[in-house]
Design an enzyme around this catalytic site. Structure first.
Site, PDB file in Angstrom:
ATOM      1  N   GLU A  63     -14.004 -19.679 -16.972  1.00  0.00           N
ATOM      2  CA  GLU A  63     -14.056 -20.993 -17.292  1.00  0.00           C
ATOM      3  C   GLU A  63     -14.061 -21.883 -16.073  1.00  0.00           C
ATOM      4  O   GLU A  63     -13.097 -21.824 -15.059  1.00  0.00           O
ATOM      5  CB  GLU A  63     -13.144 -21.419 -18.503  1.00  0.00           C
ATOM      6  N   ASP A 123     -11.934 -23.873 -25.178  1.00  0.00           N
ATOM      7  CA  ASP A 123     -10.939 -24.014 -26.309  1.00  0.00           C
ATOM      8  C   ASP A 123     -10.156 -22.823 -26.583  1.00  0.00           C
ATOM      9  O   ASP A 123      -9.167 -22.985 -27.155  1.00  0.00           O
ATOM     10  CB  ASP A 123     -11.591 -24.769 -27.322  1.00  0.00           C
ATOM     11  N   GLN A 169     -16.329 -32.869 -15.846  1.00  0.00           N
ATOM     12  CA  GLN A 169     -16.819 -33.694 -16.678  1.00  0.00           C
ATOM     13  C   GLN A 169     -15.951 -34.680 -17.598  1.00  0.00           C
ATOM     14  O   GLN A 169     -14.675 -34.530 -17.292  1.00  0.00           O
ATOM     15  CB  GLN A 169     -17.213 -32.707 -18.054  1.00  0.00           C
ATOM     16  N   ASP A 217     -20.026 -18.732 -23.880  1.00  0.00           N
ATOM     17  CA  ASP A 217     -20.097 -20.060 -24.902  1.00  0.00           C
ATOM     18  C   ASP A 217     -20.045 -21.310 -24.315  1.00  0.00           C
ATOM     19  O   ASP A 217     -19.137 -21.737 -23.643  1.00  0.00           O
ATOM     20  CB  ASP A 217     -18.647 -19.747 -25.460  1.00  0.00           C
TER      21      ASP A 217
HETATM   22  C1  GXQ Z   1     -17.013 -24.371 -28.745  1.00  0.00           C
HETATM   23  N1  GXQ Z   1     -16.133 -23.449 -28.274  1.00  0.00           N
HETATM   24  C2  GXQ Z   1     -18.093 -24.558 -27.552  1.00  0.00           C
HETATM   25  N2  GXQ Z   1     -20.454 -24.982 -27.462  1.00  0.00           N
HETATM   26  C3  GXQ Z   1     -19.310 -25.125 -28.150  1.00  0.00           C
HETATM   27  N3  GXQ Z   1     -24.611 -28.703 -28.479  1.00  0.00           N
HETATM   28  C4  GXQ Z   1     -21.652 -25.555 -27.665  1.00  0.00           C
HETATM   29  C5  GXQ Z   1     -21.233 -27.146 -27.417  1.00  0.00           C
HETATM   30  C6  GXQ Z   1     -22.571 -27.936 -27.400  1.00  0.00           C
HETATM   31  C7  GXQ Z   1     -23.401 -27.650 -28.506  1.00  0.00           C
HETATM   32  C8  GXQ Z   1     -23.576 -26.345 -29.002  1.00  0.00           C
HETATM   33  C9  GXQ Z   1     -22.337 -25.405 -28.796  1.00  0.00           C
HETATM   34  C10 GXQ Z   1     -25.449 -28.514 -29.525  1.00  0.00           C
HETATM   35  C11 GXQ Z   1     -26.748 -29.156 -29.045  1.00  0.00           C
HETATM   36  C12 GXQ Z   1     -26.759 -30.672 -28.970  1.00  0.00           C
HETATM   37  N4  GXQ Z   1     -26.269 -31.466 -27.997  1.00  0.00           N
END
Ligand code: GXQ
Length: 288
Positions: free
Chosen positions: A115, A95, A40, A164
């Site tokens: 991951e 992260d 990505q 996550d």
């Molecule tokens: C942080 N440790 C990771 N996870 C975060 N999109 C997700 C990343 C994308 C996010 C949701 C939480 C929300 C929806 C719109 N694109």
């Protein structure tokens, strides 16, 4: 993967195909890192007023000032719903934020972490040390690889599994499908709990209803919690939970004063309150 998000006149806008026609924008001061990994596009920005921001394939993953909300809730809701979690699996979240929060539980003996993209871990270690400190925990064992494939191979191993994931468009796609949830269930010990990134009941109705349906069909107990996070579109994000035993909506253990003092979002009251959904969302899930 096609990225719709863009930087215009110094403003980064998350343009997500899951919420067409609306954008979430932050003013950027500096690009600290921008590279395509094997999986990505990874971007790390210094924003003007909201700290550093990690973006994968144009989608905001976290910003420094509000990451605590997401990471605390993703970790502490399932962890406190379990009476004595010892073995935990985290899928995604390169992260390290969820790991940092799980590490605060002294009862935990081992954390497997899977991951797909090692580069995300490296970028977090270099630019986000207060989040990536989760990796310093000696109980953490890192597995680089596909989360779905990893989980398929486990059985009756974990008390809590936390997924996550990024959005369902991109490398995280399989993590929103039934075979993955079946494997999550098989990977749990008796009494185990899963918690997965549950998107938004406001903006991603089909995706969320699908997740709830899958979880309901496989787990005796299902629940949906939500978190306020200003830098996710709509300002909130859900957690989809499944459990082999009743009782996810209330903490099963007391939080120590020492741990409570380290937190900014999670509390026993917030744990219970986070399951109280707006009426339309409650109805939507009941009829799902
Ligand atoms: C942080 N440790 C990771 N996870 C975060 N999109 C997700 C990343 C994308 C996010 C949701 C939480 C929300 C929806 C719109 N694109």
């Amino acid at each position: 993967m096609k990225i719709y998000s863009k930087i215009l006149d110094g403003w980064f806008s998350e343009i997500c195909p899951m919420w067409p026609g609306v954008a979430l924008s932050l003013e950027i001061e500096k690009v600290l890192y921008s590279k395509k990994s094997k999986f990505q596009q990874i971007d790390l920005f210094q924003t003007k007023n909201f700290g550093k921001m990690l973006v994968l394939d144009g989608i905001i993953q976290l910003t420094e000032p509000d990451e605590f909300a997401y990471h605390e809730m993703m970790a502490h809701v399932p962890m406190f719903a379990h009476p004595a979690p010892e073995t935990v699996l985290v899928v995604g979240g390169g992260d390290g934020g969820v790991l940092r929060e799980i590490g605060r539980h002294k009862c935990v003996k081992h954390i497997d972490f899977c991951e797909i993209d090692e580069e995300v871990i490296n970028v977090a270690k270099e630019f986000l040390p207060d989040i990536a400190c989760g990796f310093d925990d000696p109980r953490v064992e890192i597995h680089i690889g596909d989360g779905n494939a990893y989980v398929q191979e486990q059985s009756q191993k974990y008390d809590v599994i936390i997924v996550d994931s990024s959005d369902p468009i991109g490398p995280g796609e399989a993590l929103f499908e039934k075979p993955f949830y079946k494997a999550l269930k098989k990977a749990l010990k008796p009494g185990g709990i899963i918690a997965t990134q549950g998107e938004s009941f406001f903006l991603h109705k089909d995706c969320v209803v699908n997740l709830v349906n899958i979880t309901k069909s496989l787990f005796p107990v299902q629940a949906y919690s939500y978190i306020l996070v200003p830098t996710y579109p709509g300002g909130h994000i859900g957690i989809c939970l499944g459990s082999l035993e009743p009782g996810i909506k209330k903490p099963a253990r007391k939080i120590s004063d020492d741990l409570q003092k380290q937190l900014k979002y999670y509390s026993p009251e917030m744990h219970e309150a986070s399951f109280v959904l707006p009426y339309f969302a409650k109805k939507m899930f009941e009829n799902a």
